[in-house]
Design an enzyme around this catalytic site. Sequence first.
Site, mmCIF file in Angstrom:
data_model
loop_
_atom_site.group_PDB
_atom_site.id
_atom_site.type_symbol
_atom_site.label_atom_id
_atom_site.label_comp_id
_atom_site.label_asym_id
_atom_site.label_seq_id
_atom_site.Cartn_x
_atom_site.Cartn_y
_atom_site.Cartn_z
ATOM 1 C CB THR A 2 10.796 3.797 5.149
ATOM 2 O OG1 THR A 2 9.535 3.181 4.914
ATOM 3 C CG2 THR A 2 10.915 4.131 6.620
ATOM 4 C CG ASN B 278 -7.959 6.807 6.578
ATOM 5 O OD1 ASN B 278 -9.087 7.047 7.010
ATOM 6 N ND2 ASN B 278 -6.911 7.555 6.892
ATOM 7 C CE1 TYR C 213 5.856 -3.262 10.891
ATOM 8 C CE2 TYR C 213 6.730 -5.236 11.931
ATOM 9 C CZ TYR C 213 6.312 -4.566 10.798
ATOM 10 O OH TYR C 213 6.329 -5.194 9.569
ATOM 11 C CD GLN D 291 -19.885 -3.067 11.827
ATOM 12 O OE1 GLN D 291 -19.127 -3.386 12.727
ATOM 13 N NE2 GLN D 291 -20.333 -1.839 11.690
ATOM 14 C CB THR E 69 11.347 -10.273 2.938
ATOM 15 O OG1 THR E 69 10.195 -11.008 3.369
ATOM 16 C CG2 THR E 69 11.414 -10.302 1.421
#
Length: 330
Positions: free
Chosen positions: A33, A95, A141, A158, A171
Amino acid sequence: MQLTGGAGFVGSHLADKLMMDGHEVTVVDNFFTGRKRNVEHWIGHENFELINHDVVEPLYIEVDQIYHLASPASPPNYMYNPIKTLKTNTIGTLNMLGLAKRVGARLLLASTSEVYGDPEVHPQSEEYWGHVNPIGPRACYDEGKRVAETMCYAYMKQEGVEVRVARIFNTFGSRMHMNDGRVVSNFILQALQGEPLTVYGSGSQTRAFQYVSDLVNGLVSLMNSNVSSPVNLGNPEEHTILEFARLIKDLVGSRSQIQFLPEAQDDPQRRKPDITKAKMMLGWEPVVPLEEGINKTIHYFRKELEYQANNQYIPKPKQARIKKGRPRHN
C-alpha cells in the site's frame, strides 16, 4: 534508524521528520500500500536508504531504533487480503522483534485503536481490554495488532527488548490513498468530483481525527521516552460522521448531496481516545485544528486528481502517412 512501512501514508511523513532532524533513515517497504513517490524526494541523500523488502521475510541490518509501521491500515486494503494482513502483523512483527533483539535496538509498534474493537467504554483509556469480534471482517487487522502487542511484551519480558507501543486513532492528511475507503478521504474525493457523499447508517457514529503531523510528533516523543506500556495517540475532539460530511462539503464548496447507505458490519459506533497518559508522560497533544488539516488534505487531493488526469496514458491514433498520393495506414 529503520522504518518499516516507511513509504506509506504515516511512514513517509515520519521519514520526512527523521530526515529533517538529521538522522540516518532506512525505509523498508514492499509497496503493497506504500508508494515510492511518497519518499522519492529523499532518494540520493547520503542519510537515506530505501529497501524493497517484505517484513514477512527476515531482515539483517544494523539499526538502533525500529519504527514498525508495516501493515495495511484501511479496511478495503486489509479486507482485500486478510491473510497477508495477518502475516504482516504476526510474522512481520516477530521478524522485527528478532532484529531488535539481535542488534539491541528499541522497537516502536504502530498499534491501533482497533484493539479496542467496538468499545463498551467511552472514552477509551489504555487500561480498557477491548470488545473485538475475533471472526468478523475486520478481525485480521484488529486481532493481528492485538497479538503484535502481545509479542512485544513477550520479547520485552523474556529477551529484554526495549519496546514502545502506540495505539493510533483515526489520522488523516496528505499522502493518504485516495481510494482507501476511510471516512475523510472518501468524503473529500466525493465532494471534489461532485458525487454524493456516502454515509453508512444514520451518520450518528462518532470519530475523532488527528492530523498526520501531530501523530508523527507523538510517535517520535514516545520512541524517545521511558514509557514502555501502550499509549493512545489521537484527538479527543469527537464529531459525528454526518458532521464530517457537512464540513468537508462546505470546505470543498461542493454541491454534492449526502446519501445514506446501510450500516457496515462491526463498524464501531463511538471512537474517542483518552489521551491523559500521553499528555502526562509525553507532554503531547494534538495542536492542528480540524479545519486547517482538512483544508491541507483537500489541497493535496485536488493536486492528486490533476496528477492522475495528466498521467493517464491514452494511446493516440496514428496519423495516416501520405505516399504517392495515397494514404497508407501504418
